[in-house]
Design an enzyme around this catalytic site. Structure first.
Site, mmCIF file in Angstrom:
data_model
loop_
_atom_site.group_PDB
_atom_site.id
_atom_site.type_symbol
_atom_site.label_atom_id
_atom_site.label_comp_id
_atom_site.label_asym_id
_atom_site.label_seq_id
_atom_site.Cartn_x
_atom_site.Cartn_y
_atom_site.Cartn_z
ATOM 1 N N GLU A 173 95.069 13.038 41.563
ATOM 2 C CA GLU A 173 94.157 12.334 42.469
ATOM 3 C C GLU A 173 94.220 12.904 43.895
ATOM 4 O OE1 GLU A 173 93.923 7.993 40.247
ATOM 5 O OE2 GLU A 173 95.688 8.416 41.464
ATOM 6 N N ASP A 201 87.204 5.762 32.514
ATOM 7 C CA ASP A 201 87.159 5.170 31.161
ATOM 8 C C ASP A 201 86.611 3.757 31.325
ATOM 9 O OD1 ASP A 201 90.198 4.933 32.249
ATOM 10 O OD2 ASP A 201 89.584 3.079 31.230
HETATM 11 N N1 ADE Z 1 93.026 3.532 35.680
HETATM 12 C C1 ADE Z 1 92.048 4.192 35.048
HETATM 13 N N2 ADE Z 1 91.746 3.595 33.889
HETATM 14 C C2 ADE Z 1 92.562 2.543 33.765
HETATM 15 C C3 ADE Z 1 92.731 1.542 32.775
HETATM 16 N N3 ADE Z 1 92.001 1.529 31.669
HETATM 17 N N4 ADE Z 1 93.689 0.612 32.986
HETATM 18 C C4 ADE Z 1 94.440 0.630 34.111
HETATM 19 N N5 ADE Z 1 94.324 1.548 35.064
HETATM 20 C C5 ADE Z 1 93.387 2.493 34.901
#
Ligand code: ADE
Length: 230
Positions: free
Chosen positions: A12, A196
């Site tokens: 990041e 996601d």
């Molecule tokens: N950061 C990116 N995706 C995530 C997720 N599904 N759960 C927790 N932190 C995240």
């Protein structure tokens, strides 16, 4: 201005570090702090490691030891709102901790006595971000981000977080960082690009999109730094 830019993971922060002509490093409290200049500002960068505890350490050091004027968080998140697709950007209006549970004592989920359920981010930084998004022709979503020490990969948990906190995205550091900044009186901005959608495919999507989404967030943060007054 002296601006802190934080992420949780190396991925990041790496796309931001690449844009500094030169930097120095300082090791402290289990972190490496990178100091340099960008867009006429002094910068301090670090990635904290994942989760609320590690991110709170890094944010506290940045506030206390580096005397920063603002802290910008850049990284990725799981999308909750159906409007948010992988690669989209969301800035937090306010953040909460979805894994705080002292409900047994009559408190709502996420609430800690003498704290607040939601911690707001800095309105001036949010307006600047909106202007930058318009100039760049980018859709920038604004909403509630829920933070917890869990990688959420379940539609049930994701729905619960949405129903309980009206959250649009979730991740593992923003709420703790915003809380630290709030307590130190440092203006805070939390930006996330969706990696996601926190469902059954979340871990595969995260692995596939971490780098590209982290770069989307980093590019936007650098554009903001350019636009910040001195
Ligand atoms: N950061 C990116 N995706 C995530 C997720 N599904 N759960 C927790 N932190 C995240």
């Amino acid at each position: 201005m002296k601006i802190a830019i934080m992420g949780a993971m190396r991925e990041e922060i790496a796309p931001i570090l690449e844009h500094l002509e030169s930097y120095k490093t300082l090791e402290h409290a289990g972190n490496i702090f990178y100091t340099g200049h960008y867009g006429g500002h002094e910068l301090v960068l670090a990635y904290s490691k994942i989760g609320k505890v590690f991110s709170a350490i890094t944010a506290s050091v940045m506030c206390e030891r580096f005397g920063i004027d603002a802290l910008l968080f850049s990284g990725v998140a799981g999308g909750i709102s159906p409007e948010l697709k992988i690669g989209d950007l969301i800035m937090a209006s306010q953040l909460c901790q979805h894994d705080v549970d002292i409900v047994a004592f009559g408190h709502p989920y996420g609430f800690i006595p003498e704290g607040t359920l939601m911690v707001p981010t800095d309105p001036a930084l949010r307006s600047l971000a909106s202007e930058v998004a318009i100039d760049m022709g980018i859709d920038l979503y604004e909403g509630i981000i829920a933070t917890g020490d869990q990688f959420v990969a379940s539609s049930e948990r994701k729905s619960w977080i949405h129903e309980t906190f009206n959250a649009d995205a979730l991740e593992m550091e923003g709420g703790s960082v915003a809380c630290v900044c709030h307590n130190f009186g440092v203006p805070c901005f939390v930006l996330r690009a969706i990696s996601d959608t926190a469902n059954g495919e979340a871990s595969e999507d995260f692995d596939a999109f971490l780098q590209t989404s982290a770069a989307v967030s980093a590019t936007f943060i650098l554009a903001m730094v350019h636009r910040l007054g001195h």
